[in-house]
Design an enzyme around this catalytic site. Structure first.
Site, PDB file in Angstrom:
ATOM      1  N   ALA A  60     -27.890-138.796  51.114  1.00 63.55           N
ATOM      2  CA  ALA A  60     -29.087-139.649  51.007  1.00 63.55           C
ATOM      3  C   ALA A  60     -30.149-138.980  50.153  1.00 63.55           C
ATOM      4  O   ALA A  60     -30.484-137.815  50.362  1.00 63.55           O
ATOM      5  CB  ALA A  60     -29.637-139.939  52.395  1.00 63.55           C
TER       6      ALA A  60
ATOM      7  N   THR B 276     -27.620-131.249  43.048  1.00 61.73           N
ATOM      8  CA  THR B 276     -27.461-131.508  41.620  1.00 61.73           C
ATOM      9  C   THR B 276     -27.594-130.225  40.798  1.00 61.73           C
ATOM     10  O   THR B 276     -28.258-129.280  41.228  1.00 61.73           O
ATOM     11  CB  THR B 276     -28.528-132.526  41.176  1.00 61.73           C
ATOM     12  OG1 THR B 276     -28.624-132.544  39.758  1.00 61.73           O
ATOM     13  CG2 THR B 276     -29.912-132.154  41.708  1.00 61.73           C
ATOM     14  N   ASP B 277     -27.018-130.245  39.584  1.00 65.25           N
ATOM     15  CA  ASP B 277     -27.203-129.106  38.670  1.00 65.25           C
ATOM     16  C   ASP B 277     -28.632-129.068  38.111  1.00 65.25           C
ATOM     17  O   ASP B 277     -29.047-128.064  37.532  1.00 65.25           O
ATOM     18  CB  ASP B 277     -26.187-129.162  37.514  1.00 65.25           C
ATOM     19  CG  ASP B 277     -26.279-130.421  36.654  1.00 65.25           C
ATOM     20  OD1 ASP B 277     -27.021-131.351  37.018  1.00 65.25           O
ATOM     21  OD2 ASP B 277     -25.596-130.466  35.601  1.00 65.25           O
ATOM     22  N   GLU B 278     -29.379-130.186  38.274  1.00 63.10           N
ATOM     23  CA  GLU B 278     -30.714-130.260  37.648  1.00 63.10           C
ATOM     24  C   GLU B 278     -31.694-129.268  38.261  1.00 63.10           C
ATOM     25  O   GLU B 278     -32.736-128.978  37.671  1.00 63.10           O
ATOM     26  CB  GLU B 278     -31.254-131.691  37.721  1.00 63.10           C
ATOM     27  CG  GLU B 278     -30.283-132.664  37.084  1.00 63.10           C
ATOM     28  CD  GLU B 278     -30.829-134.058  36.810  1.00 63.10           C
ATOM     29  OE1 GLU B 278     -32.053-134.207  36.705  1.00 63.10           O
ATOM     30  OE2 GLU B 278     -30.006-134.987  36.716  1.00 63.10           O
TER      31      GLU B 278
ATOM     32  N   TYR C 200     -37.925-135.256  40.461  1.00 64.61           N
ATOM     33  CA  TYR C 200     -36.631-135.407  41.144  1.00 64.61           C
ATOM     34  C   TYR C 200     -35.992-134.043  41.402  1.00 64.61           C
ATOM     35  O   TYR C 200     -35.651-133.702  42.544  1.00 64.61           O
ATOM     36  CB  TYR C 200     -35.682-136.284  40.315  1.00 64.61           C
ATOM     37  CG  TYR C 200     -34.232-136.172  40.730  1.00 64.61           C
ATOM     38  CD1 TYR C 200     -33.812-136.590  41.994  1.00 64.61           C
ATOM     39  CD2 TYR C 200     -33.271-135.623  39.864  1.00 64.61           C
ATOM     40  CE1 TYR C 200     -32.471-136.475  42.380  1.00 64.61           C
ATOM     41  CE2 TYR C 200     -31.936-135.508  40.246  1.00 64.61           C
ATOM     42  CZ  TYR C 200     -31.545-135.931  41.506  1.00 64.61           C
ATOM     43  OH  TYR C 200     -30.224-135.809  41.896  1.00 64.61           O
TER      44      TYR C 200
ATOM     45  N   LYS D 100     -35.165-132.003  44.921  1.00 67.17           N
ATOM     46  CA  LYS D 100     -33.816-131.578  45.310  1.00 67.17           C
ATOM     47  C   LYS D 100     -33.763-130.055  45.483  1.00 67.17           C
ATOM     48  O   LYS D 100     -33.114-129.544  46.397  1.00 67.17           O
ATOM     49  CB  LYS D 100     -32.781-132.027  44.269  1.00 67.17           C
ATOM     50  CG  LYS D 100     -32.515-133.515  44.224  1.00 67.17           C
ATOM     51  CD  LYS D 100     -31.896-134.098  45.489  1.00 67.17           C
ATOM     52  CE  LYS D 100     -30.472-133.650  45.713  1.00 67.17           C
ATOM     53  NZ  LYS D 100     -29.862-134.382  46.888  1.00 67.17           N
TER      54      LYS D 100
ATOM     55  N   ASN E  80     -26.048-137.383  24.463  1.00 60.47           N
ATOM     56  CA  ASN E  80     -26.202-138.783  24.881  1.00 60.47           C
ATOM     57  C   ASN E  80     -25.715-139.730  23.794  1.00 60.47           C
ATOM     58  O   ASN E  80     -25.113-140.769  24.086  1.00 60.47           O
ATOM     59  CB  ASN E  80     -27.667-139.069  25.219  1.00 60.47           C
ATOM     60  CG  ASN E  80     -28.114-138.303  26.458  1.00 60.47           C
ATOM     61  OD1 ASN E  80     -27.283-137.915  27.295  1.00 60.47           O
ATOM     62  ND2 ASN E  80     -29.407-138.069  26.584  1.00 60.47           N
TER      63      ASN E  80
HETATM   64  P1  NAD Z   1     -27.933-143.329  44.790  1.00 58.92           P
HETATM   65  O1  NAD Z   1     -29.369-143.462  44.427  1.00 58.92           O
HETATM   66  O2  NAD Z   1     -26.933-144.227  44.152  1.00 58.92           O
HETATM   67  O3  NAD Z   1     -27.755-143.520  46.372  1.00 58.92           O
HETATM   68  C1  NAD Z   1     -28.609-142.943  47.302  1.00 58.92           C
HETATM   69  C2  NAD Z   1     -28.362-143.596  48.652  1.00 58.92           C
HETATM   70  O4  NAD Z   1     -29.220-142.966  49.624  1.00 58.92           O
HETATM   71  C3  NAD Z   1     -28.682-145.085  48.679  1.00 58.92           C
HETATM   72  O5  NAD Z   1     -27.661-145.788  49.332  1.00 58.92           O
HETATM   73  C4  NAD Z   1     -29.977-145.173  49.467  1.00 58.92           C
HETATM   74  O6  NAD Z   1     -30.150-146.391  50.165  1.00 58.92           O
HETATM   75  C5  NAD Z   1     -29.843-143.983  50.405  1.00 58.92           C
HETATM   76  N1  NAD Z   1     -31.128-143.461  50.890  1.00 58.92           N
HETATM   77  C6  NAD Z   1     -32.242-143.196  50.139  1.00 58.92           C
HETATM   78  N2  NAD Z   1     -33.216-142.728  50.940  1.00 58.92           N
HETATM   79  C7  NAD Z   1     -32.709-142.678  52.209  1.00 58.92           C
HETATM   80  C8  NAD Z   1     -33.233-142.253  53.455  1.00 58.92           C
HETATM   81  N3  NAD Z   1     -34.485-141.823  53.583  1.00 58.92           N
HETATM   82  N4  NAD Z   1     -32.442-142.332  54.546  1.00 58.92           N
HETATM   83  C9  NAD Z   1     -31.159-142.808  54.439  1.00 58.92           C
HETATM   84  N5  NAD Z   1     -30.621-143.224  53.285  1.00 58.92           N
HETATM   85  C10 NAD Z   1     -31.390-143.157  52.177  1.00 58.92           C
HETATM   86  O7  NAD Z   1     -27.570-141.808  44.551  1.00 58.92           O
HETATM   87  P2  NAD Z   1     -26.188-141.138  44.122  1.00 58.92           P
HETATM   88  O8  NAD Z   1     -26.109-141.110  42.646  1.00 58.92           O
HETATM   89  O9  NAD Z   1     -25.091-141.736  44.914  1.00 58.92           O
HETATM   90  O10 NAD Z   1     -26.440-139.648  44.604  1.00 58.92           O
HETATM   91  C11 NAD Z   1     -26.060-139.203  45.906  1.00 58.92           C
HETATM   92  C12 NAD Z   1     -26.443-137.752  46.074  1.00 58.92           C
HETATM   93  O11 NAD Z   1     -25.802-136.970  45.064  1.00 58.92           O
HETATM   94  C13 NAD Z   1     -27.940-137.501  45.892  1.00 58.92           C
HETATM   95  O12 NAD Z   1     -28.328-136.536  46.828  1.00 58.92           O
HETATM   96  C14 NAD Z   1     -28.068-136.957  44.478  1.00 58.92           C
HETATM   97  O13 NAD Z   1     -29.165-136.098  44.360  1.00 58.92           O
HETATM   98  C15 NAD Z   1     -26.759-136.220  44.337  1.00 58.92           C
HETATM   99  N6  NAD Z   1     -26.235-136.095  42.965  1.00 58.92           N
HETATM  100  C16 NAD Z   1     -26.128-137.199  42.165  1.00 58.92           C
HETATM  101  C17 NAD Z   1     -25.588-137.073  40.886  1.00 58.92           C
HETATM  102  C18 NAD Z   1     -25.411-138.272  39.969  1.00 58.92           C
HETATM  103  O14 NAD Z   1     -25.054-138.094  38.806  1.00 58.92           O
HETATM  104  N7  NAD Z   1     -25.618-139.494  40.443  1.00 58.92           N
HETATM  105  C19 NAD Z   1     -25.174-135.811  40.424  1.00 58.92           C
HETATM  106  C20 NAD Z   1     -25.294-134.711  41.282  1.00 58.92           C
HETATM  107  C21 NAD Z   1     -25.819-134.869  42.543  1.00 58.92           C
HETATM  108  P1  TYD Z   2     -29.583-140.385  33.588  1.00 58.84           P
HETATM  109  O1  TYD Z   2     -28.346-141.217  33.696  1.00 58.84           O
HETATM  110  O2  TYD Z   2     -30.884-140.981  34.011  1.00 58.84           O
HETATM  111  O3  TYD Z   2     -29.287-139.018  34.365  1.00 58.84           O
HETATM  112  P2  TYD Z   2     -30.144-137.627  34.387  1.00 58.84           P
HETATM  113  O4  TYD Z   2     -31.495-137.859  33.837  1.00 58.84           O
HETATM  114  O5  TYD Z   2     -30.177-137.341  35.851  1.00 58.84           O
HETATM  115  O6  TYD Z   2     -29.329-136.657  33.603  1.00 58.84           O
HETATM  116  O7  TYD Z   2     -29.730-139.926  32.074  1.00 58.84           O
HETATM  117  C1  TYD Z   2     -28.690-139.219  31.414  1.00 58.84           C
HETATM  118  C2  TYD Z   2     -29.198-138.851  30.045  1.00 58.84           C
HETATM  119  O8  TYD Z   2     -29.382-140.050  29.285  1.00 58.84           O
HETATM  120  C3  TYD Z   2     -30.552-138.162  30.071  1.00 58.84           C
HETATM  121  O9  TYD Z   2     -30.586-137.174  29.041  1.00 58.84           O
HETATM  122  C4  TYD Z   2     -31.541-139.274  29.742  1.00 58.84           C
HETATM  123  C5  TYD Z   2     -30.727-140.186  28.833  1.00 58.84           C
HETATM  124  N1  TYD Z   2     -31.073-141.626  28.918  1.00 58.84           N
HETATM  125  C6  TYD Z   2     -31.290-142.341  27.719  1.00 58.84           C
HETATM  126  O10 TYD Z   2     -31.241-141.785  26.603  1.00 58.84           O
HETATM  127  N2  TYD Z   2     -31.581-143.676  27.826  1.00 58.84           N
HETATM  128  C7  TYD Z   2     -31.682-144.323  29.019  1.00 58.84           C
HETATM  129  O11 TYD Z   2     -31.984-145.550  29.035  1.00 58.84           O
HETATM  130  C8  TYD Z   2     -31.424-143.581  30.221  1.00 58.84           C
HETATM  131  C9  TYD Z   2     -31.499-144.241  31.559  1.00 58.84           C
HETATM  132  C10 TYD Z   2     -31.109-142.236  30.118  1.00 58.84           C
END
Ligand code: NAD
Ligand code: TYD
Length: 357
Positions: free
Chosen positions: A86, A138-140, A164, A168, A263
């Site tokens: 979450a 996340t790696d961020e 963000y 994290k 990108n």
């Molecule tokens: P997402 O935004 O798609 O999903 C997040 C989920 O958490 C949603 O279903 C939302 O309803 C729920 N949520 C938000 N706040 C909440 C709360 N207070 N209580 C309960 N549920 C809540 O995110 P995602 O892309 O699936 O990412 C999941 C996890 O992985 C996150 O912790 C994110 O930081 C991490 N992560 C994501 C990526 C990526 O590329 N998407 C990469 C590395 C790590």
């Molecule tokens: P994003 O998918 O938002 O992931 P993160 O910022 O967590 O890496 O973005 C991936 C890369 O793409 C990031 O360098 C920002 C860029 N980006 C665009 O160039 N255009 C867009 O409309 C979005 C959403 C992201």
């Protein structure tokens, strides 16, 4: 307590990665999952439709920061592990308003950790030892790399740059501290950019796929030379399962695809695949539009996955080219899902983020 025999609690399991994880867990492990999700704009029960009549998936709408709700859940289902997916997860949204990020990612994780600690401390000895709290991060948190810098290892300094990533990073520190101070058996995974089915189309890959299909501009921030490492979501879920099973408590594990792309390369690849399989708006690359950059935009992320490979034998199974093709196909085949997520709320977000770029 044998972790492969008992219930797990997943938070955020209606989001992109969480839903993929729950589906993979039920298919491969087959043991019950309690899924606690607040159903924010990013949470979507349609992601879990394939489990709607499966008694092994128990969904509960709720907030990880709601201590009485979490405590009741823990007491009732007595999970052998809690996996925390979450979060508020989108960098651009965190720039427009960081409040929810602090609330959920930081305060929410703190409250969840406390509820879990109280539950864990009262478990009988064997169950207490086997219990795990796995935090998905996340790696961020590591900040931004220069073009020639080595990839992030688990020892890289934390240097988060966006609201963000700072939220994290704070949550990772709390998880670490709950291990060192209270002995809670925690595991943390720090993964690179995921892509695949069910990703909300605010993120680069689904946004570009859907805009391209609809003949809309493909917004590339800045010069398009920012680099991300991309991992197919199914591979991330496999890594999480392995870390849960065999990871060493207190350790962190980097997860990545060994696939660095600018990108611009990502967007051009999507265009080329669509030119081939859905040529309506060919050449799709003519839709490419450079727009104002994201403030504080991290230049490059890259992940060193050698610890995960060495200790647990994990490596990605899906190449970027295969995974991207499957993902594009998935979005083309799921028109109803797409229609539902492109609702009024989503249109408001597009106006907020792209209206003045
Ligand atoms: P997402 O935004 O798609 O999903 C997040 C989920 O958490 C949603 O279903 C939302 O309803 C729920 N949520 C938000 N706040 C909440 C709360 N207070 N209580 C309960 N549920 C809540 O995110 P995602 O892309 O699936 O990412 C999941 C996890 O992985 C996150 O912790 C994110 O930081 C991490 N992560 C994501 C990526 C990526 O590329 N998407 C990469 C590395 C790590
Ligand atoms: P994003 O998918 O938002 O992931 P993160 O910022 O967590 O890496 O973005 C991936 C890369 O793409 C990031 O360098 C920002 C860029 N980006 C665009 O160039 N255009 C867009 O409309 C979005 C959403 C992201």
């Amino acid at each position: 307590m044998d972790r492969s025999e008992s219930t797990i609690l997943v938070t955020g399991g209606a989001g992109f990665i969480g839903a993929n994880f729950v589906i993979q867990w039920i298919a491969n492990v087959g043991k019950p999952v309690v899924n606690l999700d607040k159903l924010t704009y990013a949470g979507n029960l349609a992601n879990l439709a394939s489990l709607s009549s499966d008694a092994r998936h128990i969904f509960l709408k709720g907030d990880i920061g709601d201590t009485p709700v979490v405590a009741k859940l823990l007491a009732e289902y007595r999970p052998c592990a809690v996996l925390n997916f979450a979060a508020e997860s989108h960098v651009d949204r965190s720039i427009h308003g960081a409040g929810e990020f602090i609330e959920t990612n930081l305060a929410g994780t703190f409250r969840l950790l406390e509820a879990v600690r109280h539950y864990w401390q009262a478990l009988p000895a064997g169950q207490k030892e086997a219990f795990r709290f796995l935090h998905v991060s996340t790696d961020e948190v590591y900040g931004s790399l220069g073009p020639a810098d080595p990839a992030f290892t688990e020892h890289h300094n934390y240097q988060p740059n966006s609201p963000y990533s700072a939220s994290k990073a704070g949550s990772d520190h709390l998880v670490r501290a709950w291990h060192h101070t209270y002995g809670l058996p925690v595991l943390t995974t720090n993964c690179s950019n995921n892509y695949g089915p069910f990703q909300f189309p605010e993120k680069l890959i689904p946004l570009v796929i859907l805009n391209a299909i609809q003949g809309k501009p493909l917004p590339v921030y800045g010069d398009g030379q920012n680099v991300r490492d991309w991992l197919y979501v199914g591979d991330h879920c496999t890594a999480i399962r392995l870390v849960l099973e065999r990871g060493r408590p207190g350790e962190t594990y980097n997860v990545g695809g060994n696939t660095e792309r600018t990108n611009l390369e990502v967007v051009r690849t999507i265009c080329a695949v669509l030119d081939e399989i859905r040529p309506d708006h060919s050449p799709h690359s003519s839709l490419l539009t450079f727009v104002q950059d994201r403030p504080g935009h991290d230049r490059r992320y890259a992940i060193d996955t050698s610890k995960l490979k060495r200790e647990l034998g994990w490596q990605p199974a899906v190449t970027f080219e295969e995974g991207l093709r499957q993902t594009i196909r998935w979005y083309l085949d799921h028109e109803e899902w797409v229609r539902n997520v492109q609702s009024g709320d989503y249109r408001n977000w597009l106006a907020v983020n792209y209206g003045r770029r």
